[in-house]
Design a protein around this motif. Structure first.
Motif, PDB file in Angstrom:
ATOM      1  N   SER A 113      21.958  -7.602  -2.756  1.00 37.11           N
ATOM      2  CA  SER A 113      20.869  -7.588  -3.730  1.00 37.11           C
ATOM      3  C   SER A 113      19.733  -6.692  -3.271  1.00 37.11           C
ATOM      4  CB  SER A 113      20.363  -9.022  -3.949  1.00 37.11           C
ATOM      5  OG  SER A 113      19.268  -9.035  -4.836  1.00 37.11           O
ATOM      6  N   LEU A 114      19.384  -6.761  -1.986  1.00 35.41           N
ATOM      7  CA  LEU A 114      18.309  -5.934  -1.452  1.00 35.41           C
ATOM      8  C   LEU A 114      18.665  -4.453  -1.554  1.00 35.41           C
ATOM      9  CD1 LEU A 114      16.165  -6.507   1.668  1.00 35.41           C
ATOM     10  CD2 LEU A 114      17.437  -4.378   1.499  1.00 35.41           C
ATOM     11  N   LEU A 115      19.887  -4.097  -1.161  1.00 36.74           N
ATOM     12  CA  LEU A 115      20.279  -2.691  -1.195  1.00 36.74           C
ATOM     13  C   LEU A 115      20.365  -2.174  -2.625  1.00 36.74           C
ATOM     14  CD1 LEU A 115      22.984  -2.553   1.619  1.00 36.74           C
ATOM     15  CD2 LEU A 115      20.554  -2.000   1.763  1.00 36.74           C
ATOM     16  N   ALA A 116      20.805  -3.026  -3.538  1.00 32.33           N
ATOM     17  CA  ALA A 116      20.853  -2.613  -4.943  1.00 32.33           C
ATOM     18  C   ALA A 116      19.447  -2.341  -5.464  1.00 32.33           C
ATOM     19  CB  ALA A 116      21.548  -3.683  -5.781  1.00 32.33           C
ATOM     20  N   ALA A 117      18.492  -3.184  -5.072  1.00 30.70           N
ATOM     21  CA  ALA A 117      17.107  -2.976  -5.496  1.00 30.70           C
ATOM     22  C   ALA A 117      16.557  -1.677  -4.928  1.00 30.70           C
ATOM     23  CB  ALA A 117      16.246  -4.157  -5.056  1.00 30.70           C
ATOM     24  N   LEU A 118      16.884  -1.382  -3.685  1.00 29.87           N
ATOM     25  CA  LEU A 118      16.407  -0.138  -3.078  1.00 29.87           C
ATOM     26  C   LEU A 118      17.050   1.078  -3.746  1.00 29.87           C
ATOM     27  CD1 LEU A 118      16.411  -1.085   0.721  1.00 29.87           C
ATOM     28  CD2 LEU A 118      14.488  -1.114  -0.889  1.00 29.87           C
ATOM     29  N   ALA A 119      18.332   0.965  -4.098  1.00 25.67           N
ATOM     30  CA  ALA A 119      19.026   2.090  -4.723  1.00 25.67           C
ATOM     31  C   ALA A 119      18.450   2.422  -6.095  1.00 25.67           C
ATOM     32  CB  ALA A 119      20.517   1.784  -4.838  1.00 25.67           C
ATOM     33  N   ARG A 120      17.814   1.448  -6.734  1.00 23.55           N
ATOM     34  CA  ARG A 120      17.214   1.696  -8.048  1.00 23.55           C
ATOM     35  C   ARG A 120      15.926   2.502  -7.951  1.00 23.55           C
ATOM     36  NH1 ARG A 120      19.189  -3.679  -8.995  1.00 23.55           N
ATOM     37  NH2 ARG A 120      17.160  -4.604  -8.474  1.00 23.55           N
ATOM     38  N   ARG A 121      15.490   2.808  -6.744  1.00 18.63           N
ATOM     39  CA  ARG A 121      14.264   3.584  -6.582  1.00 18.63           C
ATOM     40  C   ARG A 121      14.480   5.070  -6.862  1.00 18.63           C
ATOM     41  NH1 ARG A 121      10.002   1.406  -4.387  1.00 18.63           N
ATOM     42  NH2 ARG A 121       9.284   3.337  -3.384  1.00 18.63           N
ATOM     43  N   GLY A 122      15.675   5.471  -7.227  1.00 19.59           N
ATOM     44  CA  GLY A 122      15.930   6.860  -7.575  1.00 19.59           C
ATOM     45  C   GLY A 122      16.543   7.620  -6.428  1.00 19.59           C
ATOM     46  N   ASP A 123      16.190   8.910  -6.316  1.00 18.18           N
ATOM     47  CA  ASP A 123      16.863   9.764  -5.346  1.00 18.18           C
ATOM     48  C   ASP A 123      16.386   9.548  -3.923  1.00 18.18           C
ATOM     49  OD1 ASP A 123      14.346  10.847  -5.481  1.00 18.18           O
ATOM     50  OD2 ASP A 123      14.992  12.860  -6.077  1.00 18.18           O
ATOM     51  N   ARG A 124      15.437   8.658  -3.716  1.00 17.16           N
ATOM     52  CA  ARG A 124      14.944   8.420  -2.369  1.00 17.16           C
ATOM     53  C   ARG A 124      15.935   7.624  -1.521  1.00 17.16           C
ATOM     54  NH1 ARG A 124       8.786   6.517  -0.901  1.00 17.16           N
ATOM     55  NH2 ARG A 124       8.950   6.797   1.338  1.00 17.16           N
TER      56      ARG A 124
ATOM     57  N   GLY B 137      38.382  -7.941   2.280  1.00 17.32           N
ATOM     58  CA  GLY B 137      37.874  -7.480   0.992  1.00 17.32           C
ATOM     59  C   GLY B 137      36.376  -7.278   0.902  1.00 17.32           C
ATOM     60  N   ARG B 138      35.671  -7.348   2.005  1.00 18.02           N
ATOM     61  CA  ARG B 138      34.220  -7.155   1.972  1.00 18.02           C
ATOM     62  C   ARG B 138      33.874  -5.667   2.072  1.00 18.02           C
ATOM     63  NH1 ARG B 138      34.857 -11.963   4.962  1.00 18.02           N
ATOM     64  NH2 ARG B 138      33.805 -13.729   3.940  1.00 18.02           N
ATOM     65  N   PRO B 139      32.816  -5.246   1.393  1.00 20.38           N
ATOM     66  CA  PRO B 139      32.461  -3.822   1.409  1.00 20.38           C
ATOM     67  C   PRO B 139      31.776  -3.418   2.707  1.00 20.38           C
ATOM     68  CG  PRO B 139      30.858  -5.052   0.123  1.00 20.38           C
ATOM     69  CD  PRO B 139      31.935  -6.037   0.500  1.00 20.38           C
ATOM     70  N   LEU B 140      32.062  -2.194   3.143  1.00 21.81           N
ATOM     71  CA  LEU B 140      31.320  -1.538   4.217  1.00 21.81           C
ATOM     72  C   LEU B 140      30.442  -0.501   3.537  1.00 21.81           C
ATOM     73  CD1 LEU B 140      34.412  -1.185   6.485  1.00 21.81           C
ATOM     74  CD2 LEU B 140      32.316  -2.332   7.232  1.00 21.81           C
ATOM     75  N   ARG B 141      29.140  -0.606   3.747  1.00 24.81           N
ATOM     76  CA  ARG B 141      28.188   0.229   3.010  1.00 24.81           C
ATOM     77  C   ARG B 141      27.461   1.196   3.931  1.00 24.81           C
ATOM     78  NH1 ARG B 141      27.125  -5.031   0.982  1.00 24.81           N
ATOM     79  NH2 ARG B 141      27.786  -5.348  -1.187  1.00 24.81           N
ATOM     80  N   LEU B 142      27.142   2.355   3.372  1.00 21.40           N
ATOM     81  CA  LEU B 142      26.303   3.339   4.040  1.00 21.40           C
ATOM     82  C   LEU B 142      25.071   3.578   3.178  1.00 21.40           C
ATOM     83  CD1 LEU B 142      25.973   5.507   6.329  1.00 21.40           C
ATOM     84  CD2 LEU B 142      26.996   7.123   4.706  1.00 21.40           C
ATOM     85  N   VAL B 143      23.905   3.431   3.789  1.00 15.79           N
ATOM     86  CA  VAL B 143      22.639   3.693   3.107  1.00 15.79           C
ATOM     87  C   VAL B 143      22.126   5.050   3.577  1.00 15.79           C
ATOM     88  CG1 VAL B 143      20.320   2.836   2.638  1.00 15.79           C
ATOM     89  CG2 VAL B 143      22.173   1.220   3.112  1.00 15.79           C
ATOM     90  N   ARG B 144      21.668   5.862   2.637  1.00 19.32           N
ATOM     91  CA  ARG B 144      21.083   7.154   2.992  1.00 19.32           C
ATOM     92  C   ARG B 144      19.658   7.233   2.471  1.00 19.32           C
ATOM     93  NH1 ARG B 144      19.096  11.425   1.414  1.00 19.32           N
ATOM     94  NH2 ARG B 144      19.403  10.874  -0.781  1.00 19.32           N
ATOM     95  N   LEU B 145      18.745   7.653   3.330  1.00 23.65           N
ATOM     96  CA  LEU B 145      17.353   7.859   2.952  1.00 23.65           C
ATOM     97  C   LEU B 145      16.914   9.229   3.467  1.00 23.65           C
ATOM     98  CD1 LEU B 145      17.464   4.759   4.546  1.00 23.65           C
ATOM     99  CD2 LEU B 145      15.462   4.543   3.072  1.00 23.65           C
ATOM    100  N   GLY B 146      15.902   9.790   2.823  1.00 30.58           N
ATOM    101  CA  GLY B 146      15.285  10.995   3.348  1.00 30.58           C
ATOM    102  C   GLY B 146      15.909  12.275   2.850  1.00 30.58           C
ATOM    103  N   SER B 147      15.830  13.292   3.678  1.00 33.85           N
ATOM    104  CA  SER B 147      16.178  14.650   3.294  1.00 33.85           C
ATOM    105  C   SER B 147      17.676  14.839   3.115  1.00 33.85           C
ATOM    106  CB  SER B 147      15.668  15.629   4.355  1.00 33.85           C
ATOM    107  OG  SER B 147      16.057  16.953   4.045  1.00 33.85           O
ATOM    108  N   THR B 148      18.022  15.733   2.174  1.00 38.67           N
ATOM    109  CA  THR B 148      19.402  16.180   2.013  1.00 38.67           C
ATOM    110  C   THR B 148      19.530  17.665   2.329  1.00 38.67           C
ATOM    111  OG1 THR B 148      19.026  16.596  -0.350  1.00 38.67           O
ATOM    112  CG2 THR B 148      19.912  14.435   0.268  1.00 38.67           C
ATOM    113  N   GLU B 149      18.489  18.254   2.891  1.00 38.25           N
ATOM    114  CA  GLU B 149      18.532  19.667   3.231  1.00 38.25           C
ATOM    115  C   GLU B 149      19.506  19.899   4.386  1.00 38.25           C
ATOM    116  OE1 GLU B 149      17.043  22.127   1.581  1.00 38.25           O
ATOM    117  OE2 GLU B 149      16.399  20.564   0.173  1.00 38.25           O
ATOM    118  N   PRO B 150      20.218  21.020   4.382  1.00 38.55           N
ATOM    119  CA  PRO B 150      21.231  21.260   5.427  1.00 38.55           C
ATOM    120  C   PRO B 150      20.660  21.376   6.832  1.00 38.55           C
ATOM    121  CG  PRO B 150      20.929  23.207   4.036  1.00 38.55           C
ATOM    122  CD  PRO B 150      20.205  22.088   3.361  1.00 38.55           C
ATOM    123  N   ASP B 151      19.382  21.732   6.956  1.00 39.56           N
ATOM    124  CA  ASP B 151      18.792  21.864   8.291  1.00 39.56           C
ATOM    125  C   ASP B 151      18.051  20.617   8.740  1.00 39.56           C
ATOM    126  OD1 ASP B 151      16.756  22.077   6.454  1.00 39.56           O
ATOM    127  OD2 ASP B 151      15.725  23.720   7.481  1.00 39.56           O
ATOM    128  N   ALA B 152      18.174  19.526   7.983  1.00 35.49           N
ATOM    129  CA  ALA B 152      17.501  18.283   8.369  1.00 35.49           C
ATOM    130  C   ALA B 152      18.193  17.660   9.579  1.00 35.49           C
ATOM    131  CB  ALA B 152      17.516  17.299   7.205  1.00 35.49           C
TER     132      ALA B 152
END
Length: 441
Positions: free
Chosen positions: A67-78, A90-105
């Motif tokens: 629920s927490l991660l779903a709420a954070l994901a609704r914040r848009g591209d951040r 059967g449980r999910p393994l999740r990866l959260v991504r935040l911040g830059s998507t620039e190739p030099d980050a």
């Protein structure tokens, strides 16, 4: 075995002061900032973990995490959240991504809770994700603008549900990063291959062995002797010169993971864990060109107050993990040029195809006779049947090959050079298959 000096900078505070400060830190554990203090508005609107809502009386459930991660994901591209695997149960393994998507980050990866009975590390990761997602201060926003932060908040969901070290099949995930038999280790290998993180923190907990092994927070770096020297030195400095002083300043005693220390002299007595074996994430990630930090918070109650109030004990554990995370982020922000140079040097060294490869030992332990490939083979030949058995694992390890008659040829001249003999040489302790060395270079 010989023990290298543990380092660690300043002299630890007196024990009483450590305990008093640690208790104070534990009482404030739910608001430990990362780079700066979140704004009041951010705290008001941000979702809270189950651990925070209960004042540390219980751990966040997996449903609350979702629920927490779903709420954070609704914040848009951040923030983005995606499934990177599914456990045997059967449980999910999740990866959260935040911040830059620039190739030099710069890319920082947090791996949280590989052992299901070490929940404080996971709590620190969940609140860290939330705080970064809701941060409004200029310093944190600038950090995220030039840094990609990846988080696997629950690296062993089945073990967490059962309260066990291993996963649902009893596999110790942190001993499976060469064989990749478990869904959990395979998912993490995919993250390392696809995102090529520059800095990795692997968050754990441990039980004390009094009086030799009883610090609030322990740290370690990759000890595998094949780790690029620049990466090794960066990781060592991160652990010893950044995280340990930050922990001491916060009132936590610190030490080096796996090293028993004489309580009277402060000198190392023996190493009981934390070796150089390549199947551990800390070591294999170093061979995959990352600056790696292992952090272990102490699970034991440290005082009469903690014994009387288990929630105080749990808050202290999470607080110490948050201090280490804060130090890691500051290190990544301030040392990004040096880190990038070290990771680039490590990758380039594989393509240079020069130097020995070691099949045993550690950075403080000489390899056994015969364990050093002074003049390594040019590559390894695999039969069609061998390749069929290990092709998926080689792909996850980012090892490339080419057709060779009825089989394949795996050249050493590639970024994974130091890893390949550990995977394919029959003399390596955890090899996937016994490849035929090609010495006709």
């Amino acid at each position: 075995m010989p023990i290298a000096p543990t380092g660690g900078g300043r002299r630890p505070p007196r024990r009483g002061r450590v305990r008093n400060l640690a208790l104070a830190a534990a009482s404030a554990a739910l608001t430990v900032p990362l780079l700066t203090v979140p704004s009041d508005a951010a705290r008001t609107t941000a979702p809270r973990t189950g651990f925070e809502l209960s004042g540390g009386a219980r751990w966040t459930t997996q449903a609350e995490e979702a629920s927490l991660l779903a709420a954070l994901a609704r914040r848009g591209d951040r923030v983005s959240v995606r499934r990177i695997g599914t456990t045997a149960q059967g449980r999910p393994l999740r990866l959260v991504r935040l911040g830059s998507t620039e190739p030099d980050a710069l890319t920082v990866l947090l791996v949280c809770g590989q052992h299901g009975d070490e929940p404080a590390a996971r709590e620190a990761c969940l609140s860290t994700v939330r705080d970064l997602a809701h941060a409004t201060d200029a310093r944190t926003r600038a950090f995220l603008a030039r840094t990609e932060v990846l988080v696997v908040p629950t690296a062993n969901p089945d073990g967490l549900a059962a309260g066990t070290r291993g996963n649902g099949d009893g596999v110790d995930v942190n001993r499976d990063h060469i064989a990749l038999r478990s869904a959990e280790a395979r998912a993490l290998a995919g993250v390392l291959r696809d995102h090529e993180p520059d800095v990795i923190e692997d968050l754990h907990e441990y039980g004390a062995t009094v009086p030799y092994y009883d610090k609030d927070l322990l740290v370690l770096w990759p000890r595998n002797p094949n780790t690029d020297e620049r990466l090794h030195d960066e990781a060592h400095d991160l652990a010893v010169d950044r995280v340990r002083p930050a922990a001491l300043d916060a009132g936590f005693s610190t030490g080096v993971y796996g090293v028993w220390t004489d309580p009277d002299t402060g000198r190392p007595v023996r190493r009981t864990a934390g070796d150089g074996q390549e199947r551990i994430l800390r070591n294999v990630a170093g061979l995959k060109h990352a600056v790696v930090l292992l952090v272990e918070s102490r699970t034991d109650a440290l005082s009469a107050e903690e014994r009387a109030d288990p929630a105080l004990n749990d808050r202290r554990r999470v607080a110490s993990q948050l201090v280490a995370l804060k130090a890691l982020f500051r290190y990544a922000d301030e040392r990004r040029a040096g880190i990038a140079a070290a990771t680039a040097h490590s990758r380039a060294a594989g393509s240079d195809d020069a130097g020995p490869v070691v099949l045993g030992g550690a950075d403080d332990e000489a390899p056994a006779p015969g364990d050093t490939l002074t003049d390594p083979p040019c590559g390894y030949r695999l039969t069609k049947e061998q390749f069929a058995r290990v092709r998926d694992e080689l792909a996850l390890h980012a090892v490339t090959s080419r057709p060779d008659g009825d089989g394949v040829y795996v050249p050493l001249r590639q970024p994974a050079r130091k890893l390949i003999p550990l995977l394919l040489d029959g003399r390596a302790a955890y090899h996937l298959t016994n490849g035929q060395p090609d010495t006709a270079c």
